[in-house]
Design a protein around this motif. Sequence first.
Motif, PDB file in Angstrom:
ATOM      1  N   GLU A  66     -14.288 -54.976 -15.269  1.00  0.00           N
ATOM      2  CA  GLU A  66     -15.284 -54.225 -16.033  1.00  0.00           C
ATOM      3  C   GLU A  66     -14.994 -54.287 -17.530  1.00  0.00           C
ATOM      4  O   GLU A  66     -15.910 -54.415 -18.347  1.00  0.00           O
ATOM      5  CB  GLU A  66     -15.297 -52.771 -15.560  1.00  0.00           C
ATOM      6  N   GLU A  67     -13.721 -54.192 -17.886  1.00  0.00           N
ATOM      7  CA  GLU A  67     -13.357 -54.212 -19.306  1.00  0.00           C
ATOM      8  C   GLU A  67     -13.566 -55.594 -19.904  1.00  0.00           C
ATOM      9  O   GLU A  67     -14.078 -55.724 -21.033  1.00  0.00           O
ATOM     10  CB  GLU A  67     -11.915 -53.749 -19.460  1.00  0.00           C
ATOM     11  N   ILE A  68     -13.202 -56.639 -19.172  1.00  0.00           N
ATOM     12  CA  ILE A  68     -13.402 -58.000 -19.667  1.00  0.00           C
ATOM     13  C   ILE A  68     -14.885 -58.287 -19.864  1.00  0.00           C
ATOM     14  O   ILE A  68     -15.296 -58.874 -20.875  1.00  0.00           O
ATOM     15  CB  ILE A  68     -12.768 -59.019 -18.693  1.00  0.00           C
ATOM     16  N   ALA A  69     -15.700 -57.866 -18.909  1.00  0.00           N
ATOM     17  CA  ALA A  69     -17.141 -58.108 -19.019  1.00  0.00           C
ATOM     18  C   ALA A  69     -17.729 -57.424 -20.245  1.00  0.00           C
ATOM     19  O   ALA A  69     -18.538 -58.017 -20.978  1.00  0.00           O
ATOM     20  CB  ALA A  69     -17.836 -57.612 -17.743  1.00  0.00           C
ATOM     21  N   ALA A  70     -17.320 -56.173 -20.489  1.00  0.00           N
ATOM     22  CA  ALA A  70     -17.843 -55.441 -21.645  1.00  0.00           C
ATOM     23  C   ALA A  70     -17.427 -56.102 -22.951  1.00  0.00           C
ATOM     24  O   ALA A  70     -18.224 -56.202 -23.899  1.00  0.00           O
ATOM     25  CB  ALA A  70     -17.357 -53.998 -21.602  1.00  0.00           C
ATOM     26  N   LEU A  71     -16.206 -56.578 -23.036  1.00  0.00           N
ATOM     27  CA  LEU A  71     -15.703 -57.214 -24.256  1.00  0.00           C
ATOM     28  C   LEU A  71     -16.374 -58.561 -24.485  1.00  0.00           C
ATOM     29  O   LEU A  71     -16.761 -58.896 -25.616  1.00  0.00           O
ATOM     30  CB  LEU A  71     -14.192 -57.376 -24.171  1.00  0.00           C
TER      31      LEU A  71
ATOM     32  N   VAL B 108      -5.147 -43.059 -22.448  1.00  0.00           N
ATOM     33  CA  VAL B 108      -6.467 -43.094 -21.810  1.00  0.00           C
ATOM     34  C   VAL B 108      -6.245 -43.006 -20.301  1.00  0.00           C
ATOM     35  O   VAL B 108      -6.680 -43.853 -19.533  1.00  0.00           O
ATOM     36  CB  VAL B 108      -7.263 -44.355 -22.195  1.00  0.00           C
ATOM     37  N   GLY B 109      -5.523 -41.962 -19.886  1.00  0.00           N
ATOM     38  CA  GLY B 109      -5.056 -41.833 -18.511  1.00  0.00           C
ATOM     39  C   GLY B 109      -6.169 -41.821 -17.498  1.00  0.00           C
ATOM     40  O   GLY B 109      -7.232 -41.250 -17.713  1.00  0.00           O
ATOM     41  N   LYS B 110      -5.874 -42.477 -16.355  1.00  0.00           N
ATOM     42  CA  LYS B 110      -6.811 -42.497 -15.228  1.00  0.00           C
ATOM     43  C   LYS B 110      -5.972 -42.258 -13.978  1.00  0.00           C
ATOM     44  O   LYS B 110      -5.239 -43.143 -13.525  1.00  0.00           O
ATOM     45  CB  LYS B 110      -7.540 -43.833 -15.137  1.00  0.00           C
TER      46      LYS B 110
ATOM     47  N   THR C 220      -8.211 -35.001 -14.018  1.00  0.00           N
ATOM     48  CA  THR C 220      -9.122 -35.275 -15.119  1.00  0.00           C
ATOM     49  C   THR C 220      -8.709 -36.573 -15.801  1.00  0.00           C
ATOM     50  O   THR C 220      -7.550 -36.764 -16.153  1.00  0.00           O
ATOM     51  CB  THR C 220      -9.096 -34.120 -16.132  1.00  0.00           C
ATOM     52  N   SER C 221      -9.681 -37.475 -15.978  1.00  0.00           N
ATOM     53  CA  SER C 221      -9.378 -38.799 -16.513  1.00  0.00           C
ATOM     54  C   SER C 221     -10.406 -39.196 -17.551  1.00  0.00           C
ATOM     55  O   SER C 221     -11.515 -38.647 -17.616  1.00  0.00           O
ATOM     56  CB  SER C 221      -9.369 -39.846 -15.390  1.00  0.00           C
ATOM     57  N   CYS C 222     -10.030 -40.167 -18.382  1.00  0.00           N
ATOM     58  CA  CYS C 222     -10.988 -40.768 -19.300  1.00  0.00           C
ATOM     59  C   CYS C 222     -12.008 -41.567 -18.497  1.00  0.00           C
ATOM     60  O   CYS C 222     -11.643 -42.279 -17.553  1.00  0.00           O
ATOM     61  CB  CYS C 222     -10.276 -41.699 -20.279  1.00  0.00           C
ATOM     62  N   ARG C 223     -13.255 -41.498 -18.884  1.00  0.00           N
ATOM     63  CA  ARG C 223     -14.266 -42.302 -18.218  1.00  0.00           C
ATOM     64  C   ARG C 223     -14.105 -43.760 -18.633  1.00  0.00           C
ATOM     65  O   ARG C 223     -13.738 -44.065 -19.770  1.00  0.00           O
ATOM     66  CB  ARG C 223     -15.662 -41.822 -18.588  1.00  0.00           C
ATOM     67  N   GLN C 224     -14.388 -44.669 -17.713  1.00  0.00           N
ATOM     68  CA  GLN C 224     -14.266 -46.086 -18.024  1.00  0.00           C
ATOM     69  C   GLN C 224     -15.182 -46.466 -19.182  1.00  0.00           C
ATOM     70  O   GLN C 224     -14.829 -47.288 -20.027  1.00  0.00           O
ATOM     71  CB  GLN C 224     -14.596 -46.931 -16.790  1.00  0.00           C
ATOM     72  N   GLU C 225     -16.350 -45.855 -19.243  1.00  0.00           N
ATOM     73  CA  GLU C 225     -17.288 -46.164 -20.332  1.00  0.00           C
ATOM     74  C   GLU C 225     -16.693 -45.797 -21.688  1.00  0.00           C
ATOM     75  O   GLU C 225     -16.891 -46.507 -22.684  1.00  0.00           O
ATOM     76  CB  GLU C 225     -18.610 -45.411 -20.126  1.00  0.00           C
ATOM     77  N   ASP C 226     -15.953 -44.677 -21.724  1.00  0.00           N
ATOM     78  CA  ASP C 226     -15.336 -44.262 -22.988  1.00  0.00           C
ATOM     79  C   ASP C 226     -14.218 -45.214 -23.390  1.00  0.00           C
ATOM     80  O   ASP C 226     -14.046 -45.528 -24.581  1.00  0.00           O
ATOM     81  CB  ASP C 226     -14.788 -42.834 -22.859  1.00  0.00           C
ATOM     82  N   ILE C 227     -13.453 -45.677 -22.418  1.00  0.00           N
ATOM     83  CA  ILE C 227     -12.391 -46.638 -22.722  1.00  0.00           C
ATOM     84  C   ILE C 227     -12.983 -47.929 -23.255  1.00  0.00           C
ATOM     85  O   ILE C 227     -12.502 -48.503 -24.255  1.00  0.00           O
ATOM     86  CB  ILE C 227     -11.533 -46.909 -21.460  1.00  0.00           C
TER      87      ILE C 227
END
Length: 493
Positions: free
Chosen positions: A327-332, A283-285, A290-297
């Motif tokens: 951002e990832e912790i909040a979503a989880l 999920v390279g950034k 070109t990178s994976c969007r944070q929303e997709d991750i």
Amino acid sequence: MAAGGSKTPARMEALAVLPLFFRLKGRPVLVAGASEAAAWKTELLAAAGADVTVYLGGGPACDELLALEAGGRISVRAGGWQAADWREAGLALADCDGEDEAEAFAARAKAEGVPCNVIDKPAHCSFQFGAIVNRSPVVVGISTDGAAPILGQAIRRRIETLLPKALAEWAGLAASLRDLVGARLKPGGPRRAFWEHFADLSFAGQSGPDEGAAERILATAETIAKTPRTGSVTLVGAGPGDPELLTLKAMRALQSADVILFDDLVSPEILELARREARRMLVGKRGGRTSCRQEDINRMMLDLARAGRRVVRLKSGDPSIFGRSGEEIAALKEAGIPVSVIPGITAASALAAGTNTSLTHRDCAQSVRFVTGHSKKGALPDDVDWRAIADPKTTTMFYMGGRTANEISNRLMAEGLAPETPILIASNISRPEEKRWHGTLASLGSGMAEIGYDNPVLFGVGRVFAKADAATERQAFQPGYLKETQALPATAW
């Protein structure tokens, strides 16, 4: 044989030796020799519960053998092994001075049908001793088929660091629960779910089970077996790239993962340490690519965890330092998914260690700052207190600032930081292809042009970087660690 004459792939590749675990408790074992080498092997045999008798031959017993005898763990006999009673022996071992004696000992053992080992003479051995990791009843044996014993010892040390000492207590508890769990839970899924939960408990910390653990675990056995497996996400810091800098806790997380979502900057050597069965997803950034969007991750982590998977989100460096972990912790958390964080060594710390530099050397700096070199839009951040960063008594480490280096240099000098302030630029920190460039704040732009923009770059600004000399900057964690170094001309300081 498959159609067309091709061979069906083997389920198991060829083995140099077959690893076996031999029960010796209460069985007679014959040892010939009075040396320290014989004593060490004798101690191993006694630790396995063998009834060991040592025949000294013509020499006196070494101190180690005498200590084992005094402790009641072995019996020592004068005279040679020829007089020994071989009829009930489970194993035979000897330390022989010459080839003739070794050949005679091995021949006698073969005639008696007794497996034997002659120390340092593999041609006369029917079995070998390997390196051992002891968490009994968990015992790990390592063999190099006699080719490289020192390598075997090095492998043992590596495994030792991965297995907590308390694992022995947990394994003992598992043995005591085995029959009870078998009676309560049906074979297959229910039992597997219970034992997977038990394994997670075993590696959850460094302490062993407390006095009431058995009752509590058994009381929840049926509930655990019936409850759908809950997935989780662990954010793991992979460090700057050198696999030797990975933490033990991170290693254990990689070894227990079902799925690993890894960044583009994570080195292949670190991924090699992960559980073989784990699914690996890039999920390279990368800035400017070109990178994976944070929303997709975030969505991938949620979907996998909801499906019961143990997910490792593997990030370069430390997840909490410019790793977008917030951002990832909040979503989880919002989705009710269990989440934990395992820190990693950040690039600034690795660079400081690799150059023997103290980022807060008392003669140069009273504080250290980690600052991002670009905003969400890719430009120089406009909400940074540049006047504070220009404090000459501060060491500042700029992450992701390669493409804004000229602007950073100009801004800091405009706020009063001296143009001759030392700087250090590094790319691919801690990796074999690491490159460094020393210079001054005024020459930061030209230094970046030499280092290049294709690889991850970190640069530090502050007087502490005047302390590094040419000899120090070539030192590294391991030989061959650095390949290229740009030294600052002596006149620059």
